[in-house]
Design a protein around this motif. Sequence first.
Motif, PDB file in Angstrom:
ATOM      1  N   LEU A  45      -2.759  -1.443  -6.116  1.00  0.00           N
ATOM      2  CA  LEU A  45      -3.360  -1.276  -4.793  1.00  0.00           C
ATOM      3  C   LEU A  45      -3.928   0.127  -4.588  1.00  0.00           C
ATOM      4  O   LEU A  45      -4.897   0.307  -3.858  1.00  0.00           O
ATOM      5  N   GLU A  46      -3.296   1.121  -5.201  1.00  0.00           N
ATOM      6  CA  GLU A  46      -3.765   2.507  -5.135  1.00  0.00           C
ATOM      7  C   GLU A  46      -3.476   3.152  -6.483  1.00  0.00           C
ATOM      8  O   GLU A  46      -2.491   2.803  -7.135  1.00  0.00           O
ATOM      9  N   TYR A  47      -4.335   4.092  -6.861  1.00  0.00           N
ATOM     10  CA  TYR A  47      -4.135   4.758  -8.146  1.00  0.00           C
ATOM     11  C   TYR A  47      -4.794   6.127  -8.119  1.00  0.00           C
ATOM     12  O   TYR A  47      -5.924   6.267  -7.664  1.00  0.00           O
ATOM     13  N   GLU A  48      -4.065   7.119  -8.604  1.00  0.00           N
ATOM     14  CA  GLU A  48      -4.600   8.476  -8.740  1.00  0.00           C
ATOM     15  C   GLU A  48      -3.969   9.099  -9.974  1.00  0.00           C
ATOM     16  O   GLU A  48      -2.768   8.959 -10.198  1.00  0.00           O
ATOM     17  N   ASN A  49      -4.781   9.775 -10.767  1.00  0.00           N
ATOM     18  CA  ASN A  49      -4.269  10.412 -11.967  1.00  0.00           C
ATOM     19  C   ASN A  49      -4.996  11.743 -12.147  1.00  0.00           C
ATOM     20  O   ASN A  49      -6.057  11.816 -12.741  1.00  0.00           O
ATOM     21  N   THR A  50      -4.429  12.797 -11.546  1.00  0.00           N
ATOM     22  CA  THR A  50      -4.963  14.151 -11.686  1.00  0.00           C
ATOM     23  C   THR A  50      -3.882  15.016 -12.336  1.00  0.00           C
ATOM     24  O   THR A  50      -2.722  14.609 -12.381  1.00  0.00           O
ATOM     25  N   VAL A  65      -8.785   1.344 -12.093  1.00  0.00           N
ATOM     26  CA  VAL A  65      -7.451   0.751 -12.021  1.00  0.00           C
ATOM     27  C   VAL A  65      -7.225  -0.115 -10.776  1.00  0.00           C
ATOM     28  O   VAL A  65      -6.706  -1.223 -10.872  1.00  0.00           O
ATOM     29  N   VAL A  66      -7.594   0.359  -9.568  1.00  0.00           N
ATOM     30  CA  VAL A  66      -7.332  -0.402  -8.339  1.00  0.00           C
ATOM     31  C   VAL A  66      -7.958  -1.794  -8.448  1.00  0.00           C
ATOM     32  O   VAL A  66      -9.113  -1.938  -8.809  1.00  0.00           O
ATOM     33  N   GLY A  67      -7.137  -2.808  -8.150  1.00  0.00           N
ATOM     34  CA  GLY A  67      -7.586  -4.188  -8.256  1.00  0.00           C
ATOM     35  C   GLY A  67      -7.198  -4.841  -9.574  1.00  0.00           C
ATOM     36  O   GLY A  67      -7.334  -6.052  -9.727  1.00  0.00           O
ATOM     37  N   SER A  68      -6.703  -4.046 -10.528  1.00  0.00           N
ATOM     38  CA  SER A  68      -6.235  -4.608 -11.792  1.00  0.00           C
ATOM     39  C   SER A  68      -5.018  -5.493 -11.530  1.00  0.00           C
ATOM     40  O   SER A  68      -4.237  -5.225 -10.610  1.00  0.00           O
ATOM     41  N   THR A  69      -4.877  -6.543 -12.332  1.00  0.00           N
ATOM     42  CA  THR A  69      -3.747  -7.460 -12.159  1.00  0.00           C
ATOM     43  C   THR A  69      -3.018  -7.658 -13.483  1.00  0.00           C
ATOM     44  O   THR A  69      -3.618  -7.580 -14.557  1.00  0.00           O
ATOM     45  N   GLU A 123       7.432 -10.388  -0.225  1.00  0.00           N
ATOM     46  CA  GLU A 123       6.265  -9.564  -0.503  1.00  0.00           C
ATOM     47  C   GLU A 123       6.773  -8.150  -0.715  1.00  0.00           C
ATOM     48  O   GLU A 123       7.407  -7.576   0.168  1.00  0.00           O
ATOM     49  N   ILE A 124       6.481  -7.610  -1.881  1.00  0.00           N
ATOM     50  CA  ILE A 124       7.008  -6.303  -2.249  1.00  0.00           C
ATOM     51  C   ILE A 124       5.848  -5.348  -2.536  1.00  0.00           C
ATOM     52  O   ILE A 124       4.895  -5.717  -3.218  1.00  0.00           O
ATOM     53  N   GLU A 125       5.948  -4.167  -1.972  1.00  0.00           N
ATOM     54  CA  GLU A 125       5.035  -3.078  -2.307  1.00  0.00           C
ATOM     55  C   GLU A 125       5.884  -1.904  -2.760  1.00  0.00           C
ATOM     56  O   GLU A 125       6.910  -1.610  -2.139  1.00  0.00           O
ATOM     57  N   ALA A 126       5.463  -1.271  -3.845  1.00  0.00           N
ATOM     58  CA  ALA A 126       6.199  -0.117  -4.363  1.00  0.00           C
ATOM     59  C   ALA A 126       5.210   0.968  -4.744  1.00  0.00           C
ATOM     60  O   ALA A 126       4.126   0.680  -5.256  1.00  0.00           O
ATOM     61  N   HIS A 180      -0.196   8.864  -9.028  1.00  0.00           N
ATOM     62  CA  HIS A 180       0.240   7.933  -7.986  1.00  0.00           C
ATOM     63  C   HIS A 180      -0.203   6.517  -8.348  1.00  0.00           C
ATOM     64  O   HIS A 180      -1.327   6.310  -8.797  1.00  0.00           O
ATOM     65  N   ASN A 181       0.692   5.571  -8.152  1.00  0.00           N
ATOM     66  CA  ASN A 181       0.362   4.162  -8.337  1.00  0.00           C
ATOM     67  C   ASN A 181       1.126   3.360  -7.296  1.00  0.00           C
ATOM     68  O   ASN A 181       2.336   3.508  -7.161  1.00  0.00           O
ATOM     69  N   LYS A 182       0.383   2.560  -6.542  1.00  0.00           N
ATOM     70  CA  LYS A 182       0.998   1.650  -5.574  1.00  0.00           C
ATOM     71  C   LYS A 182       0.682   0.237  -6.044  1.00  0.00           C
ATOM     72  O   LYS A 182      -0.472  -0.079  -6.327  1.00  0.00           O
TER      73      LYS A 182
END
Length: 153
Positions: free
Chosen positions: A68-73, A45-49, A90-93, A78-80
Amino acid sequence: MIKWHEERIIPVNIETIWHLFEIENIQRIMPNVVENKVLEQKEGVVGSTYQQKYKEGKRIETYIVEDLEYENTPERKHNKIGFTLAKAFEIEAEFTLHKIDDGETRFIYKGENRGVNFLGKVLIKLGGEKNNNKVVTDFMDLVEMEALKEANK
């Protein structure tokens, strides 16, 4: 720059809530996103656009979102994401879910919005933190409402 960090407990299973963040369901929790198209899907997932189109009043803004970040346990989701809006912001969420038990999940929504040019910086000052807080609260309310609807199907 405006930053936010809000948390709440939603009385719904973590998987049910996470399902709302999948690309085919995103409009349920982000109704102003009128189009969300995968440009590049990366392994892990990280780097997907994605190309998103966002409707604000009568205007539609098109921008590219990157994971930018991804975790699925089973215990933590988590997804950034990050994107530049209107060449001014510039928005980060970050969307994070922590499993409390089978019927409760802690939902954490945090991020920041930075003006990248004079116009962006002025608009952030004018929009203010109060307006941003309302947007954040409205989003969290909608996620909770949709999660409860999904859980009660």
